[in-house]
Design a protein around this motif. Structure first.
Motif, short mmCIF file in Angstrom:
data_model
loop_
_atom_site.label_atom_id
_atom_site.label_comp_id
_atom_site.label_asym_id
_atom_site.label_seq_id
_atom_site.Cartn_x
_atom_site.Cartn_y
_atom_site.Cartn_z
N TRP A 155 -2.83 78.85 52.13
CA TRP A 155 -1.56 78.14 51.56
C TRP A 155 -1.67 77.89 50.18
O TRP A 155 -0.72 77.99 49.59
CB TRP A 155 -1.26 77.02 52.67
N LEU A 156 -2.67 77.31 49.78
CA LEU A 156 -2.71 77.01 48.36
C LEU A 156 -2.94 78.05 47.36
O LEU A 156 -2.22 77.83 46.46
CB LEU A 156 -3.88 75.89 48.07
N LYS A 157 -3.30 79.42 47.94
CA LYS A 157 -3.35 80.63 47.20
C LYS A 157 -1.73 80.89 46.84
O LYS A 157 -1.61 81.62 46.11
CB LYS A 157 -4.27 81.44 47.78
N VAL A 158 -1.17 80.80 47.95
CA VAL A 158 0.17 81.17 47.91
C VAL A 158 1.18 80.23 47.12
O VAL A 158 1.96 80.58 46.08
CB VAL A 158 0.91 81.30 49.33
N THR A 159 0.85 78.90 47.26
CA THR A 159 1.81 78.06 46.26
C THR A 159 1.43 77.86 44.89
O THR A 159 2.25 77.89 44.08
CB THR A 159 1.85 76.69 46.91
N SER A 160 0.11 78.04 44.68
CA SER A 160 -0.29 78.23 43.23
C SER A 160 0.22 79.33 42.38
O SER A 160 0.66 79.06 41.30
CB SER A 160 -1.92 78.23 43.28
N VAL A 161 0.20 80.40 43.20
CA VAL A 161 0.96 81.68 42.32
C VAL A 161 2.53 81.31 42.24
O VAL A 161 2.99 81.81 41.33
CB VAL A 161 0.69 82.96 43.12
N TYR A 162 3.15 80.98 43.56
CA TYR A 162 4.59 80.76 43.33
C TYR A 162 4.91 79.95 42.21
O TYR A 162 6.16 80.27 41.40
CB TYR A 162 5.18 80.10 44.97
N LEU A 163 4.17 78.68 42.15
CA LEU A 163 4.61 77.66 41.53
C LEU A 163 4.49 78.21 39.68
O LEU A 163 5.25 78.01 38.84
CB LEU A 163 3.82 76.52 41.33
N SER A 164 3.29 78.85 39.45
CA SER A 164 3.10 79.45 38.26
C SER A 164 4.26 80.62 37.85
O SER A 164 4.51 80.49 36.61
CB SER A 164 1.84 80.32 38.17
N LEU A 165 4.45 81.25 38.64
CA LEU A 165 5.64 81.89 38.46
C LEU A 165 6.85 81.47 38.01
O LEU A 165 7.62 81.66 37.13
CB LEU A 165 6.06 83.21 39.44
N VAL A 166 7.27 80.45 38.82
CA VAL A 166 8.63 79.71 38.77
C VAL A 166 8.28 78.89 37.37
O VAL A 166 9.40 78.61 36.60
CB VAL A 166 8.75 78.47 39.80
N ALA A 167 7.14 78.40 36.93
CA ALA A 167 6.99 77.71 35.72
C ALA A 167 7.22 78.81 34.55
O ALA A 167 7.11 78.26 33.41
CB ALA A 167 5.69 77.14 35.69
#
Length: 466
Positions: free
Chosen positions: A233-245
């Motif tokens: 789950w953290l692997k998914v959210t870390s990528v998601y947030l980095s893209l949104v940033a």
């Protein structure tokens, strides 16, 4: 099949028809992923111009598209090649599921919570969306502006770690250090606040936020256990947030080493998404067999749509213990709907655990420096212990075995916060015993280590590096 006449053709890499070694796939299907595998298989070519909505499958409830296997343990299958009308093609991937996974019947058609995953969505998804702006702001504070002064976009190299795999993180950073690669832009998402100071001592950025969910400090005991799932789950959210940033993202697991910096090559690609080949040819990873332990994503609206879909699959990830399966099916869906441009990397230039287990000749050449890959990914293992053991076997473990302050997460942290304890740390059997003794016996402090000596400077066996 009535008027639909079929004929069979064995296609080989070398034949009388194609003496140069070129096959049908080299000529007509060069854009297919993993072209080296189907050429060993038996293909069935349809002489019909198309498939109508009535014949020959009017009585079929489902038509399943599969891919051939090429390993000896996975016998090849026959594949039919035909023209299908656009309106008859579904971009959604349906996998045959067995055992407990079969409980998620028709899961791919439902984007709403059900009783099996409602709790996961409440505990994990809601805090992420609630605090998304704050998380993006913190990420930009740590990494800086995603856009350079010349207008180009920066790449964030994203990793996820807990205390139990800090030695793997250090081993990776030792390989980066020895290869004279700039570590700028590397950020590690952690499950405990105190590990940020440890990562900064290693020369990279760290980030923690309680809204990303709790994570056990120990390494996963086995593939797909509860710790493994929370890491997913953290692997998914870390990528998601980095893209949104606003960053392009290179995500990688901790169990990699770098021989050459892969970022310039990946940044030069015209594709939206570039993945390491997982090596598995099982139905749940079809058709791309993308490995989610090493991949590159461009920050654009199509990729953001992809990761939004994956994040909302939190219940599926938690229930099936695989964000790789979830991401692979959304790759196919996003390609069909939005023309996502996908590339799968060569296993020669970007080898992984399948090469270690199933291509001994390649591994022998690699050990003799006759291969020159960018990275090596020690996946296809059951646990951290196997990763370390296999890395040692191929000469890619760059941490001294006899120094606990270089190989144990808790001891590594203690060596940073209390450098005078290092000599004692390396004499103890476990860091936990040392931690407990240190609280009540401060007189055991007997050697002061300069505070400006970092863990990589103290621990990395650079001379033994590739």
């Amino acid at each position: 099949m009535g008027k639909y006449h079929l004929h069979k053709n064995m296609i080989g890499k070398f034949s009388k028809k194609y003496p140069s070694g070129r096959s049908v796939f080299d000529i007509a299907f060069s854009t297919l992923r993993h072209p080296g595998n189907p050429v060993k298989s038996e293909f069935v070519f349809s002489q019909s111009p198309n498939w109508s909505d009535r014949e020959p499958f009017s009585g079929c409830e489902h038509i399943i598209l599969t891919r051939t296997g090429s390993r000896e343990s996975m016998p090849n299958k026959c594949v039919a090649v035909a023209v299908v009308a656009q309106e008859l093609v579904s971009p959604q991937l349906h996998s045959n599921r067995m055992g407990y996974q079969a409980l998620l019947t028709n899961q791919y058609q439902n984007d709403y919570a059900r009783h099996k995953n409602l709790q996961d969505e409440l505990e994990l998804l809601m805090p992420l969306y609630r605090d998304r702006k704050e998380l993006v702001k913190e990420l930009r504070r740590v990494l800086g502006d995603p856009i350079r002064s010349d207008g180009t976009r920066r790449t964030a190299t994203v990793m996820v770690a807990n205390e139990g795999v800090m030695d793997l993180v250090l081993n990776f950073l030792c390989s980066v250090r020895a290869s004279h690669i700039d570590s700028d832009g590397i950020i590690v998402f952690v499950g405990q606040q105190e590990h940020i100071v440890l990562l900064e001592n290693m020369g990279v950025k760290g980030i923690y936020h309680e809204s990303l969910g709790s994570m056990p400090s120990h390494a996963a005991g086995n593939y797909a256990d509860s710790t493994f799932t929370r890491l997913m789950w953290l692997k998914v959210t870390s990528v998601y947030l980095s893209l949104v940033a606003g960053f392009d993202v290179l995500f990688q697991d901790a169990d990699l080493v770098w021989m050459k910096d892969p970022r310039p090559m990946l940044q030069a690609t015209s594709h939206d998404a570039v993945f390491m080949d997982d090596g598995a040819r099982t139905p749940r990873f079809t058709p791309f067999f993308a490995n989610t332990g090493f991949y590159y994503l461009r920050c654009n609206s199509i990729v953001l749509h992809l990761m939004e879909r994956v994040v909302r699959g939190v219940g599926e990830i938690a229930f099936t213990h695989s964000h790789q399966a979830t991401l692979n099916r959304h790759l196919l869906e996003t390609q069909g709907l939005l023309n996502l441009q996908i590339n799968v990397l060569s296993s020669v230039d970007f080898p992984s655990g399948i090469m270690f287990h199933h291509n001994k000749s390649y591994m022998k050449r690699l050990s003799h420096h006759q291969e020159d890959p960018y990275v090596f990914h020690m996946c296809w293992t059951n646990n951290r212990h196997e990763k370390v053991t296999f890395f040692k076997q191929i000469g890619m473990w760059f941490i001294p075995e006899d120094r606990l302050s270089c190989s144990d997460g808790k001891a590594m942290l203690l060596s940073v916060t209390h450098p005078s304890m290092i000599s004692n740390i390396d004499l103890k059997k476990t860091s936990l015993n040392l931690w407990n003794r240190k609280k009540g016996k401060k007189n055991e402090i007997n050697r002061e280590i300069p505070s400006n000596i970092t863990i990589p400077e103290r621990c990395c066996l650079v001379a033994s590096h590739w």
